[in-house]
Design a protein around this motif. Sequence first.
Motif, short mmCIF file in Angstrom:
data_model
loop_
_atom_site.label_atom_id
_atom_site.label_comp_id
_atom_site.label_asym_id
_atom_site.label_seq_id
_atom_site.Cartn_x
_atom_site.Cartn_y
_atom_site.Cartn_z
N LEU A 640 48.91 82.74 46.52
CA LEU A 640 50.13 82.10 47.00
C LEU A 640 50.32 80.73 46.36
O LEU A 640 51.44 80.38 45.94
N VAL A 641 49.25 79.97 46.28
CA VAL A 641 49.34 78.65 45.66
C VAL A 641 49.75 78.79 44.20
O VAL A 641 50.60 78.05 43.68
N ALA A 642 49.17 79.76 43.52
CA ALA A 642 49.51 79.98 42.11
C ALA A 642 50.97 80.38 41.94
O ALA A 642 51.59 80.10 40.90
N ALA A 643 51.52 81.01 42.99
CA ALA A 643 52.92 81.44 42.93
C ALA A 643 53.88 80.35 43.39
O ALA A 643 55.09 80.58 43.50
N GLY A 644 53.35 79.16 43.68
CA GLY A 644 54.20 78.04 44.07
C GLY A 644 54.46 77.94 45.56
O GLY A 644 55.30 77.14 46.00
N VAL A 645 53.75 78.73 46.37
CA VAL A 645 53.89 78.68 47.82
C VAL A 645 52.86 77.70 48.38
O VAL A 645 51.74 77.61 47.88
N GLU A 646 53.23 76.97 49.43
CA GLU A 646 52.29 76.05 50.10
C GLU A 646 51.93 76.62 51.47
O GLU A 646 52.53 76.27 52.48
N PRO A 647 50.94 77.52 51.52
CA PRO A 647 50.60 78.15 52.80
C PRO A 647 49.77 77.23 53.69
O PRO A 647 49.16 76.26 53.22
#
Length: 676
Positions: A640-647
């Motif tokens: 998710l982080v790599a995809a630009g999401v901030e979980p």
Amino acid sequence: MTAHPRLLEPLQIRDITVRNRMVMGAMHTRLETLDRPVERLVEFYRARAKGEIGLILTGGFAPHPDGRMDPESGVLDSPEAIVEGGHREITRAVHDEGATIVLQILHAGRYAKVPGCVGPTDERARINRFVPRTLATDEVWDVVDQFVTTARLAREAGYDGVEIMGSEGYLLNEFIAERTNTRTDEWGGDRDGRFKLPLEIVRAVRAAVGPDFLVVYRISSIDLVSGGLTADDVAELARRVEQTGADIINTGIGWHESTVPTIAASVPRAAWAFATRLVKDAVSVPVIASNRINMPDVAEDLLVDGVADLVSMARPLLADPEFAKKVREERTDEICTCIGCNQACLDAIFTDRAATCMVNPKAGRELDFLLPMPTIRRRVAVVGAGPAGLAYSVNAAERGHLVTLFDGSDQIGGQLNMARQVPGKNEFNEALRYFRTRLAGLGVEMRLGTVAGVAELAGFDTVAVATGVTPRIPAIDGIDHPKVMTYIDVLTGAKTPGDSVAIIGAGGIGFDVAEFLLGDEKESVDPHAFAEAWMVDQSLARPGGLLAEARRESGPASHAITLMQRKPERLGRNLGKSTGWILKSRLVHAGMSEVAGATYLRIDDEGLHYSVDGDAHVLDVDTVIVCAGQVSERTLYDELVAAGVEPVLIGGAHTAGELDAVAAIGQATRAAYELT
């Protein structure tokens, strides 16, 4: 017709009407050690009163500084102490919500963890490093006056009564029992002398507070120590306490130094009903039952069966302050049940921290959660239905967000599903029942049996990753041998261990696996099996109610188990303070062996090779079970982080170590409240 008519029936005592038969038992919380202590205590008691509990018994207040539980404990010995302790604010908050509140007066005696503690003699309690000073004859009369002073101050502060604490091995119990009272003056000797102090206190308090103020006496209905009271002693003391002026008799179970568990989950529900019935049969005033009563049906049955007139539930009111309200509204499936784990309440107290609750981290921290509802309703995805994911989902949904919960399994619970397989941890079933009911009631969308990836999580405003942990596999030659299993293999039933087992890792999981293999599942659910295992005399004929002051030896073990650890120290040091000794006692009596300071060399057909202090050994075992810690599972988080999401990262995925549901649920709850 309500399902719990007796629980909901009001009780008239003198001029006071208690609105139902449910009592919040006294608890030492140490909330006074936190910031804004008065405000915290007010909100703590207000929440339980608003939840419609009938009668609240406060935590114990000492009548003199030498009787404090610990240096931070409350003392009520002056008008100034009323103001400093916020007592008027507490009683006002409780009365505004319609509940009755009674202040407990507790003199800890030789249990007081303070220099200068006192007792009937100078014999030190084995659970306290401080040696008590023997009270002189005149000083015992001073103790009577101290109780009277505190009772008068309680009335002035707005309480409806006082509870005189005479059980659990505290000062009055110490004077009552031959075990600790070897005095030869007027306060010792025969039964009349040993009973004199509590009776003089009840008599003097009754005279001082007048007829319209409740006087509750907490009696030790079974001491569970050698040299304790017999059934005849308990019944006679109860009769005299009634005759001397008590309005209600509450029942306590066991001294704190007893080697028999009394309130942990390994104790069956209502296991002490036989001891409460003894008191009930001896008196005509109302009697309160206590200890391991955590469900409405259990409480109702005690009242219907004539065991007691009221039911005390202390920790269950930590777990769910709305317990009584949910009973009245017939929403008992929604009760967040106390699972008797003790991890966030008693274990916290015993390590000088303030109490809260594993399943309800808001307990004792109500002030921190008095936040306005969010102004934006977010679409929230939660991945992982273990303790952290469940807590986050429930709290986020309660705050108005639209929650979707994903898990690759077809059931919720995560590692709770393994924990509940261990004898003595069957109460975890109630935690899962609560979460299932609450999620459904809040409309949380459940996507079980679904492995959520980046694509499935697109479009959500917030993603919480609660993917938990995986077992840590140590680098040992032969770790891939067919006889090696992980704790997950064993607790899920995926693999079956052989007759001889070595367990690598002596943390909580290692002990749980040993208990899973050696424990008796009946012991924690059947009061008779429990009494037999712990040598409890249910006839109460023997002093203290014990057949012997040690657990009985178990029969032939189903497995030969050796529990091992690398550290050269006593095994189980980091187990829960209030429950670890129970688990260790059971396993030792079941024949488990222990090895500390082990260096693991290899695993092969011969077994587990290891050394201690340079000396080589081999354990000829069928199975080696790895319980060597955990590693955070963060694959999804990293994607998710790599995809630009901030979980949001919570639970074991955030911090791996010993499986810690207290930390996981607490962190997840606070994270859900941060959603605005």
